[in-house]
Design an enzyme around this catalytic site. Structure first.
Site, PDB file in Angstrom:
ATOM      1  N   CYS A 100       0.841  -1.191   0.000  1.00  0.00           N
ATOM      2  CA  CYS A 100       0.000   0.000   0.000  1.00  0.00           C
ATOM      3  C   CYS A 100       0.873   1.237   0.000  1.00  0.00           C
ATOM      4  CB  CYS A 100      -0.988  -0.002   1.164  1.00  0.00           C
ATOM      5  SG  CYS A 100      -0.399   0.755   2.668  1.00  0.00           S
ATOM      6  N   GLU A 101       0.413   2.222  -0.764  1.00  0.00           N
ATOM      7  CA  GLU A 101       1.215   3.438  -0.937  1.00  0.00           C
ATOM      8  C   GLU A 101       1.173   4.329   0.300  1.00  0.00           C
ATOM      9  OE1 GLU A 101      -0.396   5.422  -4.322  1.00  0.00           O
ATOM     10  OE2 GLU A 101      -2.224   6.040  -3.294  1.00  0.00           O
ATOM     11  N   HIS A 102       0.282   4.045   1.230  1.00  0.00           N
ATOM     12  CA  HIS A 102       0.193   4.900   2.421  1.00  0.00           C
ATOM     13  C   HIS A 102       1.112   4.436   3.547  1.00  0.00           C
ATOM     14  CE1 HIS A 102      -4.013   5.782   0.704  1.00  0.00           C
ATOM     15  NE2 HIS A 102      -3.182   6.734   0.358  1.00  0.00           N
ATOM     16  N   HIS A 103       1.321   3.127   3.671  1.00  0.00           N
ATOM     17  CA  HIS A 103       2.098   2.612   4.798  1.00  0.00           C
ATOM     18  C   HIS A 103       3.245   1.700   4.372  1.00  0.00           C
ATOM     19  CE1 HIS A 103      -2.058   3.425   6.284  1.00  0.00           C
ATOM     20  NE2 HIS A 103      -1.382   4.007   7.265  1.00  0.00           N
ATOM     21  N   GLN A 141      -5.558  -0.413  -3.785  1.00  0.00           N
ATOM     22  CA  GLN A 141      -6.220  -1.525  -4.480  1.00  0.00           C
ATOM     23  C   GLN A 141      -7.078  -0.998  -5.639  1.00  0.00           C
ATOM     24  OE1 GLN A 141      -7.985  -4.535  -1.948  1.00  0.00           O
ATOM     25  NE2 GLN A 141      -9.422  -5.114  -3.562  1.00  0.00           N
ATOM     26  N   HIS A 169      -5.467  -6.004   3.545  1.00  0.00           N
ATOM     27  CA  HIS A 169      -4.461  -4.948   3.685  1.00  0.00           C
ATOM     28  C   HIS A 169      -3.855  -5.033   5.077  1.00  0.00           C
ATOM     29  CE1 HIS A 169      -5.783  -2.361   0.149  1.00  0.00           C
ATOM     30  NE2 HIS A 169      -6.554  -3.436   0.124  1.00  0.00           N
ATOM     31  N   CYS A 171      -2.120  -2.992   6.529  1.00  0.00           N
ATOM     32  CA  CYS A 171      -2.214  -1.723   7.270  1.00  0.00           C
ATOM     33  C   CYS A 171      -3.532  -1.646   8.040  1.00  0.00           C
ATOM     34  CB  CYS A 171      -2.025  -0.516   6.352  1.00  0.00           C
ATOM     35  SG  CYS A 171      -3.213  -0.395   5.017  1.00  0.00           S
TER      36      CYS A 171
HETATM   37 ZN    ZN Z   1      -1.999   1.303   4.043  1.00  0.00          ZN
END
Ligand code: ZN
Length: 215
Positions: A100-103, A141, A169, A171
């Protein structure tokens, strides 16, 4: 007969980013990992962690290998000898391993990919490869689902394209709200697989996602 189809440039977020800023050196990447280890509260110089920055950077090369590949090029070799086959082609349960690009933590699941050919088809291993090329980048996703569908549409110009991804996910399961067992379903249907209820229904039935995607 095999033909190489001329493609328009595909969306390659990694390539665009690379051209904007120079890629840091391997030593700089390893130093960044050492900083994170120290920030987490450990001693990057202790024996167990001494080789960790090198290993993490090598792992990143694998996790993010997709930035170096062009998915439309992967789909570039198509076959026109289909015996007139024009029914749905579906590849089910393609393993998805992304981040995931956030975490920068894993997104793990499966993708089901289908298309309605118009005179040309692609080798099934290529469909799995195109999923892998996009998965081996930093992703959401939703974006992953859309990018796979768009690449197939551009490369094959089929009557319809369908992509369904079911994934968990980490995260969500291991941090933040900590909800183990939760999985997310995303879908992107284009052309006849979106507009023709019978074709759509057949795709969702064949991928076993009819109930999930109908919600
Ligand atoms: Zn994430």
């Amino acid at each position: 007969m095999s033909t190489v189809v001329q493609q328009t440039p595909s969306d390659r977020p990694g390539t665009a980013a690379e051209s904007r800023r120079p890629r840091p050196s391997r030593a700089e990447a390893e130093a960044a990992v050492r900083t994170l280890l120290a920030w987490a509260g450990d001693d990057p110089e202790r024996e167990g962690l001494r080789e960790t920055p090198e290993r993490v950077v090598r792992a990143y090369e694998e996790f993010f290998a997709g930035y170096r590949d062009d998915p439309v090029e992967v789909l570039g070799t198509t076959f026109e000898e289909t015996g007139g086959y024009d029914e749905l082609v579906v590849l089910r349960d393609i393993r998805v391993e992304s981040h995931c690009e956030h975490h920068i933590v894993p997104i793990l699941g499966v993708a089901h990919v289908g298309y309605l050919p118009t005179g040309r088809v692609v080798g099934i291993s290529k469909l799995a490869r195109v999923v892998e090329v996009f998965a081996r980048r930093l992703q959401s996703q939703e974006m992953l689902t859309v990018q796979i569908a768009s690449a197939i549409e551009r490369a094959l110009a089929p009557r319809g394209v369908g992509v369904v991804i079911e994934a968990a996910h980490q995260c969500v399961t291991t941090r933040g709200i900590r909800k183990p067992g939760v999985s997310m379903v995303t879908s992107r249907l284009l052309g006849a697989l979106r507009d023709d209820p019978m074709a759509k229904n057949e795709f969702l039935l064949r991928t076993g996602t009819r109930s999930a995607a109908a919600r």
